[in-house]
Design a protein around this motif. Structure first.
Motif, mmCIF file in Angstrom:
data_model
loop_
_atom_site.group_PDB
_atom_site.id
_atom_site.type_symbol
_atom_site.label_atom_id
_atom_site.label_comp_id
_atom_site.label_asym_id
_atom_site.label_seq_id
_atom_site.Cartn_x
_atom_site.Cartn_y
_atom_site.Cartn_z
ATOM 1 N N TYR A 44 -69.900 27.202 -50.910
ATOM 2 C CA TYR A 44 -69.895 26.015 -50.056
ATOM 3 C C TYR A 44 -68.447 25.644 -49.769
ATOM 4 N N ASP B 238 -65.719 23.277 -46.859
ATOM 5 C CA ASP B 238 -65.649 21.939 -46.277
ATOM 6 C C ASP B 238 -66.676 21.725 -45.174
ATOM 7 N N ALA C 197 -69.662 22.011 -45.444
ATOM 8 C CA ALA C 197 -70.853 21.413 -46.044
ATOM 9 C C ALA C 197 -70.741 19.896 -46.194
ATOM 10 N N ILE C 198 -69.545 19.339 -45.985
ATOM 11 C CA ILE C 198 -69.376 17.891 -46.106
ATOM 12 C C ILE C 198 -70.299 17.170 -45.122
ATOM 13 N N LYS C 199 -70.356 17.676 -43.897
ATOM 14 C CA LYS C 199 -71.201 17.045 -42.874
ATOM 15 C C LYS C 199 -72.473 17.843 -42.593
ATOM 16 N N ASN C 200 -72.659 18.917 -43.335
ATOM 17 C CA ASN C 200 -73.859 19.744 -43.147
ATOM 18 C C ASN C 200 -74.314 20.262 -44.511
ATOM 19 N N PRO C 201 -74.760 19.353 -45.391
ATOM 20 C CA PRO C 201 -75.004 19.736 -46.790
ATOM 21 C C PRO C 201 -76.339 20.424 -47.058
ATOM 22 N N ASP C 202 -77.230 20.443 -46.092
ATOM 23 C CA ASP C 202 -78.603 20.854 -46.376
ATOM 24 C C ASP C 202 -78.919 22.296 -45.991
ATOM 25 N N THR D 238 -77.803 26.549 -46.973
ATOM 26 C CA THR D 238 -77.051 27.415 -47.878
ATOM 27 C C THR D 238 -75.964 28.156 -47.107
ATOM 28 N N GLU E 47 -66.536 22.967 -38.174
ATOM 29 C CA GLU E 47 -67.302 21.909 -38.827
ATOM 30 C C GLU E 47 -68.179 21.188 -37.818
#
Length: 629
Positions: free
Chosen positions: A347, A349, A351-356, A358, A419
């Motif tokens: 993971y 950066d 994933a900060i705004k797209n955490p859901d 893999t 991002e």
């Protein structure tokens, strides 16, 4: 000889030379060549760290920098830049002095000094150059930098202005810079030259304008920090620790930060500012990793900002298959196995705004393990698609990659590079040039178009899906009045228009659709007399198309590829373009080395050594596959 026969002959030669250039691990290692910035910064770093066993490298870089100087004493960031580039000239001048191998009295150095003075001095340089000058004690830290408190690290991600509103590659530069500016640190050695006499005084009116621009930002930070409950001293220490942790957590296996030379340069200074010794393993490993970016596959050695290995390998593997090399061929298998090994599992950066979702993306360089981007991911997915139909492990990689790409679609319908939904224009309160394209990561026509091309040609997503409809709407809304589209990561309107046309065509948009017909009309209107296309990097700075007045292989291939996708038969204009492209591939001059990749608007443009192969190979293959039936 008819057109198809000429194309077949050229494809045969391109395929042969590319297969012979492949590395043992399956990758292609072409150079990523930018301006002199990285060469200059490497000299500055070696001297600042007082490294004494790299004189051969310093000498090589000095010779490269000197060879790029213009007769008027300036350095340019692209060949047809008017007069020269102030920031590049400051970097070239200062690094040559710092090297110890060049005398200030040399006539070419006097010319450089005169150019710097006549164009506003150190104060008029771009922000990245100013940061280097502040770090090396040439100027005081600019007030617009010092006004940003290190405590910004403690503001929550949902805050209207936080460090996480910047795109990751900007954060990777800014956090090290903020450490040093908040500590008011500069690093001067006995060998550091003093060029502070080139710091022209800022006029009172200019100073008042800067202060006025800063007031709202200053007030925002004051109010935000007052809401944090602990004492100012405790908050500051916490913020410094968080900033240091942020940096260390983003160091790649080769010691670089974010896999970028430029970010790693500032990281080293930040670590020094935090008290790390110049012999600390983090600093020694960073230098070793940065030195590994030296490219020797050219006339002169130079430092790459980030080698383009994955990008080049993915694009070439897909293009070779389009050219008729079967996916079972040993070279294609090796290349795809290499690409499979470079899919990200961490993971980052993003994933900060797209955490859901893999991890499933690919990055730009070989060493990159947690900074994936949409472009590299769709390129790699195109390359492995044939194997994904028969091999389970490739199918799993392909599925996770597609899922990741789809999850990264922005709320506005487009795709950006790194991002999701990172377009907080409140940060334009910071008076930096091109902040919309440097600090943020908005949707762009090139990313959106190429993503649509992959999804339309290589997946089974229905053409009427909401995914495609939102993207089409975004492209319609962002088409220029003349029918073109701006491309952020290439040069520039030819690039964006090619990506948009081929993307729209891949999802079923008709040739008669106004979006397509207007774009085709524009491309035909800028075709050169020789049949090719060429665009100046000045387009990127001025945000309007500016012709190069010469044709380049990559830009000619982009325009042709777009026209081929939007024409059921080979038109006379397409035929003329094909002849121009075939001729360009026989030439060996500046047209093949003109930078057609974009980094920092007005500051950093890229000559990809692979581009004279990739894009002509793709365009010629598409012509043959579509019309030779």
């Amino acid at each position: 000889m008819n057109t198809v026969n000429k194309i077949n002959e050229k494809l045969k030669g391109l395929i042969s030379s590319l297969l012979s250039a492949q590395s043992d691990n399956g990758a292609w290692n072409f150079c990523f060549e930018g301006s002199i910035m990285t060469d200059a910064y490497m000299i500055i770093l070696i001297r600042t760290l007082e490294i004494t066993d790299e004189e051969v490298l310093v000498n090589d870089l000095v010779e490269r920098i000197k060879s790029r100087q213009s007769p008027n004493g300036a350095w340019k960031v692209y060949p047809d830049e008017d007069k020269g580039n102030l920031s590049a000239t400051i970097e070239g001048y200062f690094s040559l002095l710092y090297s110890g191998y060049v005398a200030e009295e040399a006539s070419y150095m006097r010319k450089a000094e005169r150019f710097i003075r006549e164009n506003g001095g150190l104060a008029k340089s771009d922000w990245l150059t100013k940061m280097m000058l502040a770090l090396t004690g040439q100027i005081e830290w600019p007030s617009i930098i010092k006004i940003i408190p290190i405590e910004i690290m403690l503001l929550p991600k949902w805050s209207p202005i936080s460090i996480y509103q910047l795109v990751g590659y900007a954060r990777a530069h800014w956090i090290p810079i903020l450490i040093c500016s908040n500590l008011n640190k500069s690093f001067v050695t006995p060998q550091t030259p003093n060029i502070s006499h080139l710091q022209e005084r800022i006029s009172d009116s200019e100073n008042e304008r800067i202060l006025a621009e800063m007031q709202n930002l200053q007030l925002y930070f004051k109010n935000a920090l007052e809401k944090l409950s602990e004492s100012p001293e405790v908050l500051k220490q916490k913020a410094f620790i968080k900033a240091e942790d942020y940096i260390i957590e983003r160091i790649e296996e080769n010691g670089t930060m974010y896999s970028y030379f430029s970010a790693s340069f500032f990281m080293v200074f930040a670590l020094l500012g935090r008290g790390f010794n110049i012999k600390h393993p983090l600093i020694l490993n960073a230098f070793k990793g940065m030195k590994s970016y030296l490219c020797r596959n050219a006339d002169q050695v130079f430092i790459q900002n980030s080698p383009s290995t994955v990008w080049d390998t993915a694009l070439l593997t897909a293009a070779l298959q389009q050219a008729g090399v079967p996916h079972q061929h040993a070279s294609i298998m090796k290349a795809n196995n290499y690409l499979f090994s470079r899919q990200h599992q961490k993971y980052g950066d993003w994933a900060i705004k797209n955490p859901d979702v893999t991890p499933g993306g690919w990055g730009f360089s070989d060493i990159n393990t947690f900074v994936p981007d949409i472009d590299d991911t769709t390129a790699a997915l195109r390359a492995i698609t044939p194997l994904a139909r028969t091999e389970n492990h490739f199918k799993e990689a392909w599925d996770s990659g597609v899922e990741w790409v789809l999850s990264m679609q922005n709320d506005d319908g487009g795709w950006s590079a790194f991002e999701k939904n990172t377009d907080n224009y409140l940060l334009s309160l910071l008076p930096f040039k091109y902040e919309d394209r440097v600090l943020f990561d908005p949707s762009t026509a090139d990313l959106t178009g190429r993503t649509l091309y992959f999804l339309g040609e290589y997946t089974t997503i229905p053409q009427e899906s909401e995914i495609f409809q939102k993207a089409k709407d975004w492209l319609q809304h962002n088409q220029e009045a003349n029918g073109s589209w701006y491309g952020r990561w290439g040069n520039c309107y030819i690039y964006g228009t090619w990506a948009a046309i081929t993307g729209l065509k891949a999802i079923g948009v008709s040739n008669h659709d106004p979006r397509i017909s207007r774009a085709v009309k524009w491309l035909l209107s800028i075709q050169n007399e020789d049949g090719g296309w060429g665009e100046s990097c000045a387009s990127d700075i001025n945000k309007r198309y500016i012709p190069l007045h010469q044709s380049t292989p990559s830009q000619t291939a982009w325009a042709l590829d777009a026209l081929i996708s939007a024409s059921e038969t080979p038109t006379p204009k397409i035929e003329l373009g094909i002849q121009a492209l075939l001729s360009l591939l026989e030439a060996d001059d500046w047209r093949s080395t003109y930078p057609t990749g974009a980094g920092i608007p007005g500051g950093y443009y890229i000559h990809y050594h692979s581009y004279k192969y990739i894009w002509p190979l793709q365009a010629l293959s598409h012509y043959k596959n579509k019309y030779d039936r």
